[in-house]
Enzyme design. Structure first.
Site, PDB file in Angstrom:
ATOM      1  N   HIS A 246       0.833  -1.216   0.000  1.00  0.00           N
ATOM      2  CA  HIS A 246       0.000   0.000   0.000  1.00  0.00           C
ATOM      3  C   HIS A 246       0.865   1.262   0.000  1.00  0.00           C
ATOM      4  CE1 HIS A 246      -3.433  -2.627   1.294  1.00  0.00           C
ATOM      5  NE2 HIS A 246      -2.443  -3.252   1.935  1.00  0.00           N
TER       6      HIS A 246
ATOM      7  N   SER B  79      14.865  20.126 -17.594  1.00  0.00           N
ATOM      8  CA  SER B  79      13.734  21.017 -17.797  1.00  0.00           C
ATOM      9  C   SER B  79      14.234  22.269 -18.485  1.00  0.00           C
ATOM     10  CB  SER B  79      13.107  21.363 -16.447  1.00  0.00           C
ATOM     11  OG  SER B  79      12.361  22.559 -16.551  1.00  0.00           O
TER      12      SER B  79
ATOM     13  N   GLU C  11       8.916   7.332 -17.398  1.00  0.00           N
ATOM     14  CA  GLU C  11       7.569   7.879 -17.614  1.00  0.00           C
ATOM     15  C   GLU C  11       7.013   7.419 -18.959  1.00  0.00           C
ATOM     16  OE1 GLU C  11       7.779  11.887 -14.875  1.00  0.00           O
ATOM     17  OE2 GLU C  11       8.486  11.988 -16.920  1.00  0.00           O
TER      18      GLU C  11
END
Ligand code: ARG
Length: 453
Positions: free
Chosen positions: A153, A274, A287
């Site tokens: 979890h 970035s 990703e």
């Protein structure tokens, strides 16, 4: 090609809608391979002479070279790869080209081509998965007995070996390879000889044809042979499952690479920066691996939906099998080497992982301690829980509690309970096959090597 019955020509929009050449041209090698095998059978069945066979083979070889050297000149009238190859064969070999399609239909031809293409894609996917497995295994060996928090979890649960986590991503890929092998066995069945639907009237040796094309056997039913795209759906399921496994690995890696975790640092080669924030190093490799699973799952849904309403026969709907198949194979071929490289070059911060282990993660071991001394597990679980709450209330850790607190919770506690607060001891206790003890993980590593051997 089917001009005899027609007086009008096809609408221009319809032609673009109908033409599959822009995408099925990828199957040129399979189409020509199948045609060469078919030509040999035509000669063996005495439908064509030896000289005609040689002319067909030489012509097909010339067409093959044009495709291989990227100089095949397509015409707008080339409806699909099958008609394009035959059209060009006619230009190169003359009238004998008209004999190649004897006893054959594009229905059994296209089913054969797609199967041959899918078998190639399966072999390439298998090799690429192995490389990713090898990267995981190599990291598992390199990190030794380093410990990390295991989560359920997404909450700290119990200490485990980092190698155990790495191998938890190895075995799903092993099942993926087994599934692909299974899919290959059902794909390697030959439709050629099924004709349009009823079977060819020629006395060709379908078993020999199957063997020549690397197939296990000819299809047992000609109508089924031209309808069956199960193997496409199966491959797409395999691809979707692989995508799902890559996505899960990616999710772990993305979270572990955050500053909050700091468990792993991705290599520059698999990260991006970035344009706005100079400090950023983004895990784009993982990703995208996570994101690509969406299209793989989508292709499976698309093909199943396309197949669902079809009657048993060839229907043009089946032309829609190819783009999802090709894209799924391409996606795997792009994704798997990135996953392998990003894993192989990742640097794990085992100090950070060790520091993230806290005493509360050994609460189960406290319960186990009581069980060893005769307490039923349910009761031991409760006692350990009471101690965790007490530590929380006193703003300390489990091992920071005074021995009195343990004694108050259960008379079974002795001074040696403090020995429990060792994560090394905790993992070592879990030594059954498949568990996280260093001995068990060593055995697991040997099993993984055997799987790749
Ligand atoms: N381009 C077609 C396909 O991909 C080939 C088979 C065409 N057969 C036919 N009877 N129109 O499915």
């Amino acid at each position: 090609m089917w001009g005899g019955r027609f007086s009008g020509s096809m609408n221009e929009h319809m032609a673009r809608f109908n033409n599959s050449f822009p995408f099925d041209r990828r199957m040129w090698a399979e189409d020509i391979r199948g045609s060469m095998a078919w030509a040999r059978q035509l000669a063996a069945a005495k439908i064509i002479t030896g000289a005609e066979l040689n002319a067909l083979l030489a012509g097909l070889e010339a067409v093959r070279a044009e495709f291989a050297e990227s100089r095949f000149a397509a015409l707008p009238s080339d409806e699909d790869i099958h008609t394009a190859v035959e059209r060009r064969l006619g230009e190169l070999a003359g009238a004998v080209a008209g004999k190649l399609h004897t006893g054959r239909s594009r229905n059994d031809q296209v089913a054969t081509d797609v199967r041959l293409w899918a078998l190639g894609a399966i072999a390439r996917a298998d090799a690429a998965i192995r490389d990713l497995q090898a990267a995981l295994l190599q990291q598992a060996e390199a990190v030794g007995n380093a410990l990390m928090p295991g989560y359920t979890h997404m909450q700290r649960a119990q200490p485990i070996l980092l190698a155990h986590w790495l191998l938890a991503h190895f075995w799903p890929l092993e099942r993926d390879r087994a599934r692909l092998a299974d899919c290959a066995a059902r794909t390697a069945v030959l439709p050629l000889g099924a004709g349009a639907l009823a079977g060819t009237p020629l006395h060709v040796d379908r078993a020999a044809l199957a063997a020549e094309l690397g197939m296990r056997a000819p299809t047992p039913n000609s109508l089924d042979a031209v309808s069956d795209r199960d193997f496409v759906a199966e491959f797409l399921f395999c691809a979707a499952m692989i995508g799902t496994h890559l996505s899960r690995l990616a999710e772990d890696m993305i979270i572990y690479s955050t500053s909050e975790f700091g468990f792993v640092m991705l290599d520059d080669a698999y990260s991006t920066g970035s344009s706005l924030m100079p400090q950023k190093k983004n895990p784009d490799s993982f990703e995208l691996l996570r994101g690509k699973s969406g299209r793989l799952i989508g292709h499976l849904m698309g093909v199943l939906t396309m197949l669902k309403g079809l009657p048993a026969a060839y229907d043009k709907d089946l032309q829609e099998d190819k783009e999802p198949l090709f894209d799924a194979a391409d996606t795997l071929e792009l994704a798997l080497p990135v996953a392998a490289g990003a894993i192989a070059t990742a640097r794990f911060n085992t100090t950070r992982m060790r520091a993230a282990l806290d005493d509360a993660m050994l609460a189960t071991d406290i319960a186990d301690y009581l069980v060893e001394r005769g307490m039923p597990f349910r009761e031991a679980h409760k006692v350990s829980g009471v101690l965790v709450r007490e530590a929380e209330q006193r703003n300390t850790t489990l091992s920071g509690l005074p021995f009195d607190a343990f004694r108050a919770a259960s008379a079974l506690f002795e001074e040696d309970v403090l020995d429990v607060f060792s994560p090394e001891r905790s993992v070592s206790a879990r030594s059954v096959p498949g568990a996280t003890a260093p001995t068990a993980v060593q055995a697991q590593i040997a099993q993984a090597h055997a799987a790749l051997a």
